[in-house]
Design a protein around this motif. Structure first.
Motif, PDB file in Angstrom:
ATOM      1  N   UNK A  59       0.794  -1.206   0.007  1.00 22.31           N
ATOM      2  CA  UNK A  59       0.135  -0.170   0.078  1.00 22.31           C
ATOM      3  C   UNK A  59       0.735   1.282   0.015  1.00 22.31           C
ATOM      4  N   UNK A  60       2.013   1.194   0.861  1.00 23.70           N
ATOM      5  CA  UNK A  60       2.770   2.500   0.899  1.00 23.70           C
ATOM      6  C   UNK A  60       3.737   2.373  -0.391  1.00 23.70           C
ATOM      7  N   UNK A  61       3.993   1.465  -1.183  1.00 23.28           N
ATOM      8  CA  UNK A  61       4.616   1.559  -2.515  1.00 23.28           C
ATOM      9  C   UNK A  61       3.388   2.233  -3.628  1.00 23.28           C
ATOM     10  N   UNK A  62       2.318   1.743  -3.532  1.00 25.27           N
ATOM     11  CA  UNK A  62       1.351   2.153  -4.438  1.00 25.27           C
ATOM     12  C   UNK A  62       1.150   3.814  -4.117  1.00 25.27           C
ATOM     13  N   UNK A  63       1.123   4.337  -2.897  1.00 22.84           N
ATOM     14  CA  UNK A  63       0.784   5.545  -2.501  1.00 22.84           C
ATOM     15  C   UNK A  63       2.076   6.215  -3.117  1.00 22.84           C
ATOM     16  N   UNK A  64       3.263   5.643  -3.014  1.00 19.83           N
ATOM     17  CA  UNK A  64       4.397   6.434  -3.587  1.00 19.83           C
ATOM     18  C   UNK A  64       4.473   6.707  -5.079  1.00 19.83           C
ATOM     19  N   UNK A  65       4.108   5.526  -5.448  1.00 23.43           N
ATOM     20  CA  UNK A  65       3.923   5.527  -7.087  1.00 23.43           C
ATOM     21  C   UNK A  65       2.891   6.611  -7.555  1.00 23.43           C
ATOM     22  N   UNK A  66       1.826   6.600  -6.924  1.00 23.56           N
ATOM     23  CA  UNK A  66       0.715   7.527  -7.463  1.00 23.56           C
ATOM     24  C   UNK A  66       1.135   8.939  -7.209  1.00 23.56           C
ATOM     25  N   UNK A  67       1.921   9.067  -6.388  1.00 21.20           N
ATOM     26  CA  UNK A  67       2.476  10.568  -6.285  1.00 21.20           C
ATOM     27  C   UNK A  67       3.647  10.947  -7.014  1.00 21.20           C
ATOM     28  N   UNK A  68       4.204  10.038  -7.732  1.00 22.13           N
ATOM     29  CA  UNK A  68       5.214  10.304  -8.686  1.00 22.13           C
ATOM     30  C   UNK A  68       5.007  11.366  -9.972  1.00 22.13           C
ATOM     31  N   UNK A  69       3.963  10.614 -10.491  1.00 19.24           N
ATOM     32  CA  UNK A  69       3.437  11.470 -11.700  1.00 19.24           C
ATOM     33  C   UNK A  69       3.432  13.064 -11.605  1.00 19.24           C
ATOM     34  N   UNK A  70       2.508  13.407 -10.470  1.00 17.69           N
ATOM     35  CA  UNK A  70       2.237  14.542 -10.394  1.00 17.69           C
ATOM     36  C   UNK A  70       3.418  15.600 -10.246  1.00 17.69           C
ATOM     37  N   UNK A  71       4.559  14.811  -9.417  1.00 17.96           N
ATOM     38  CA  UNK A  71       5.723  15.530  -9.325  1.00 17.96           C
ATOM     39  C   UNK A  71       6.599  15.597 -10.590  1.00 17.96           C
ATOM     40  N   UNK A  72       6.283  14.619 -11.473  1.00 19.59           N
ATOM     41  CA  UNK A  72       7.172  14.847 -12.564  1.00 19.59           C
ATOM     42  C   UNK A  72       6.678  16.101 -13.580  1.00 19.59           C
ATOM     43  N   UNK A  73       5.295  16.241 -13.412  1.00 19.88           N
ATOM     44  CA  UNK A  73       4.616  17.293 -14.192  1.00 19.88           C
ATOM     45  C   UNK A  73       4.902  18.594 -13.593  1.00 19.88           C
ATOM     46  N   UNK A  74       5.258  18.685 -12.274  1.00 23.13           N
ATOM     47  CA  UNK A  74       5.448  19.777 -11.588  1.00 23.13           C
ATOM     48  C   UNK A  74       6.817  20.483 -12.097  1.00 23.13           C
ATOM     49  N   UNK A  75       7.819  19.239 -12.241  1.00 27.61           N
ATOM     50  CA  UNK A  75       9.254  19.765 -12.612  1.00 27.61           C
ATOM     51  C   UNK A  75       9.545  19.721 -14.054  1.00 27.61           C
ATOM     52  N   UNK A  76       8.201  19.697 -14.872  1.00 27.96           N
ATOM     53  CA  UNK A  76       8.185  19.523 -16.291  1.00 27.96           C
ATOM     54  C   UNK A  76       9.099  21.065 -16.884  1.00 27.96           C
ATOM     55  N   UNK A  77       9.865  21.193 -17.454  1.00 24.07           N
ATOM     56  CA  UNK A  77      10.374  22.164 -18.142  1.00 24.07           C
ATOM     57  C   UNK A  77       9.406  23.384 -18.272  1.00 24.07           C
ATOM     58  N   UNK A  78       9.462  24.716 -17.784  1.00 22.83           N
ATOM     59  CA  UNK A  78       8.389  25.431 -18.034  1.00 22.83           C
ATOM     60  C   UNK A  78       8.947  26.433 -19.191  1.00 22.83           C
ATOM     61  N   UNK A  79       8.604  26.707 -20.431  1.00 23.27           N
ATOM     62  CA  UNK A  79       9.314  27.763 -21.294  1.00 23.27           C
ATOM     63  C   UNK A  79       8.415  29.000 -21.454  1.00 23.27           C
ATOM     64  N   UNK A  80       9.270  30.047 -21.466  1.00 25.07           N
ATOM     65  CA  UNK A  80       8.567  31.349 -21.566  1.00 25.07           C
ATOM     66  C   UNK A  80       8.105  31.251 -22.839  1.00 25.07           C
ATOM     67  N   UNK A  81       7.016  32.159 -22.640  1.00 28.44           N
ATOM     68  CA  UNK A  81       6.186  32.476 -24.074  1.00 28.44           C
ATOM     69  C   UNK A  81       6.932  33.219 -25.109  1.00 28.44           C
ATOM     70  N   UNK A  82       6.879  32.958 -26.230  1.00 29.67           N
ATOM     71  CA  UNK A  82       7.572  33.424 -27.257  1.00 29.67           C
ATOM     72  C   UNK A  82       6.872  34.788 -27.744  1.00 29.67           C
ATOM     73  N   UNK A  83       7.552  35.919 -27.478  1.00 34.39           N
ATOM     74  CA  UNK A  83       6.930  37.228 -27.661  1.00 34.39           C
ATOM     75  C   UNK A  83       7.638  38.054 -28.964  1.00 34.39           C
ATOM     76  N   UNK A  84       7.022  38.274 -30.096  1.00 39.51           N
ATOM     77  CA  UNK A  84       7.797  38.524 -31.094  1.00 39.51           C
ATOM     78  C   UNK A  84       8.286  40.052 -31.021  1.00 39.51           C
ATOM     79  N   UNK A  85       9.476  40.250 -31.323  1.00 43.13           N
ATOM     80  CA  UNK A  85       9.976  41.553 -31.333  1.00 43.13           C
ATOM     81  C   UNK A  85       9.394  42.517 -32.463  1.00 43.13           C
ATOM     82  N   UNK A  86       9.592  43.803 -32.126  1.00 46.07           N
ATOM     83  CA  UNK A  86       8.791  44.873 -33.195  1.00 46.07           C
ATOM     84  C   UNK A  86       9.912  44.864 -34.186  1.00 46.07           C
ATOM     85  N   UNK A  87       8.885  44.767 -35.627  1.00 39.19           N
ATOM     86  CA  UNK A  87       9.715  44.883 -36.922  1.00 39.19           C
ATOM     87  C   UNK A  87       9.881  46.373 -37.305  1.00 39.19           C
TER      88      UNK A  87
END
Length: 406
Positions: A59-87
């Motif tokens: 049960x403890x292993x299952x609980x730990x495994x169920x918490x793995x995925x959200x943690x991975x998603x939180x650590x997922x690289x966040x990229x800044x929005x591409x803002x086009x420069x003025x032309x």
């Protein structure tokens, strides 16, 4: 009261005083109720459930495994929005003209020679007014010329050039479109539309129309306008390609992270299933693979040390009368001579059973195991299984093992 018990009671009371949460134990509910019935005021901690519910390793292993995925998603690289420069673009533009659309010709009107002649006269008057800088008057004459000959592309294209001089690019584009609908190879139509688009800052469209006009009928004015238009059109094209590439690279990285996340999730699920399978296998009863469904009557406590004392419960009273009479189909003719009197021998060598591949394979067959159980519960039931070609040989072999050395 016994002095020892009295001392234990004192110690228990002292422990309750130092840690009232002890009273939250369900087994002490009666004592807590008794204290409250006497009017005792218990602290809040005496009512809060503080006992710990033990969890199994799984049960403890299952609980730990169920918490793995959200943690991975939180650590997922966040990229800044591409803002086009003025032309930065060069060249002057004008505000769009929002006047009501100019009067257009009726294409259903029948154009006679007289109409064409009158249209040409109106055009001549427009050119004279244009030379004098009378732009509004020139527009009036050209509108008359278009009404007389609405099928003339040159009349619309000429009026478009006047609208350009008046800095009315939208009106010029409407006339240029009308000219090109009548004649798709109208160089003057492409030229006037391209120049009007340049006035509005529509640099790429302007460059395209002016190049077409130049191919159809090159003139110096088109070349001069293109020199102003093309640099801006090139900058816009390069700018667009740059950010299209950046957005594509960003999308590719996002897609790759998603693929990695899915692979990791699938791998985690596989590992989890594998652990559960291994855990399930490790919890199966020892002895024969899969065990005897339901167990042998009376169980097999402590394994098989020295055989099963006293044989199977009840043994086979009186042995198996007459053995297997008449021989079993495909089996052992003559049955068991003499049967097995007095039940099973006290010291059965179970290694003979465990090392017999045929018997071990048979133990995984539900039908055979059900028959074995039936016979073990009541040896008299052996007779009803003698006709079963799958069960009878196994029973015979088992009995042969139990019979011991001959």
């Amino acid at each position: 009261m016994d002095a020892t018990k009295l001392e234990e009671l004192k110690q228990f009371i002292e422990e309750c005083k130092s840690s009232p949460s002890i009273l939250t134990d369900p087994s002490l509910l009666f004592f807590r109720d008794y204290l409250e019935s006497l009017g005792a005021k218990l602290p809040a901690s005496a009512h809060k459930k503080s006992y710990v519910v033990e969890e199994s390793d799984e049960e403890m292993e299952e609980k730990e495994e169920s918490q793995v995925e959200p943690q991975v998603e939180e650590e997922e690289e966040e990229e800044e929005e591409i803002i086009e420069s003025d032309l930065e673009l060069e060249g002057d533009t004008v505000d769009p003209d929002n006047d009501p659309p100019q009067k257009m010709g009726d294409p259903s009107v029948e154009v006679t020679e007289e109409c064409r002649d009158a249209s040409q006269e109106a055009k001549a008057k427009a050119m004279e007014a244009l030379s004098q800088g009378k732009l509004e008057e020139a527009i009036e004459h050209l509108t008359e010329a278009i009404s007389l000959n609405p099928s003339s592309a040159i009349m619309y294209a000429t009026r478009a050039t006047v609208y350009i001089k008046m800095k009315k690019p939208n009106a010029a584009i409407r006339d240029a479109n009308a000219a090109l609908e009548i004649n798709s190879d109208s160089a003057k139509g492409y030229k006037s539309r391209g120049m009007a688009q340049a006035m509005l800052g529509q640099w790429e469209d302007a460059a395209k129309d002016l190049h077409l006009a130049s191919k159809l009928d090159y003139d110096e004015e088109i070349s001069a306008v293109l020199k102003k238009v093309e640099p801006n059109a090139h900058r816009i094209e390069e700018h667009r390609r740059k950010y299209e590439r950046l957005h594509k690279e960003r999308g590719d990285r996002k897609a790759e992270r998603e693929r990695q996340r899915r692979r990791a999730k699938a791998q985690a699920e596989y590992e989890k299933a594998k652990k559960q399978e291994q855990s399930s296998s490790s919890r199966k009863p020892g002895g024969m693979p899969g065990g005897f469904p339901g167990g042998m009557p009376g169980g097999m406590p402590g394994g098989f040390p020295g055989g099963m004392p006293g044989g199977m419960p009840g043994g086979f009273p009186g042995g198996m009368p007459g053995g297997f009479s008449g021989a079993m189909p495909g089996g052992m003719p003559g049955g068991f001579p003499g049967a097995m009197p007095g039940g099973m021998p006290g010291n059965v060598d179970f290694s003979k059973i465990l090392n017999d591949p045929e018997l071990m394979a048979a133990f995984s067959d539900p039908e055979i195991m059900a028959a074995l159980q039936d016979v073990m519960k009541n040896p008299a039931n052996l007779a009803k299984h003698q006709a079963n070609p799958k069960v009878a040989p196994i029973l015979a072999k088992m009995m042969g093992k139990f019979a011991g050395p001959q």
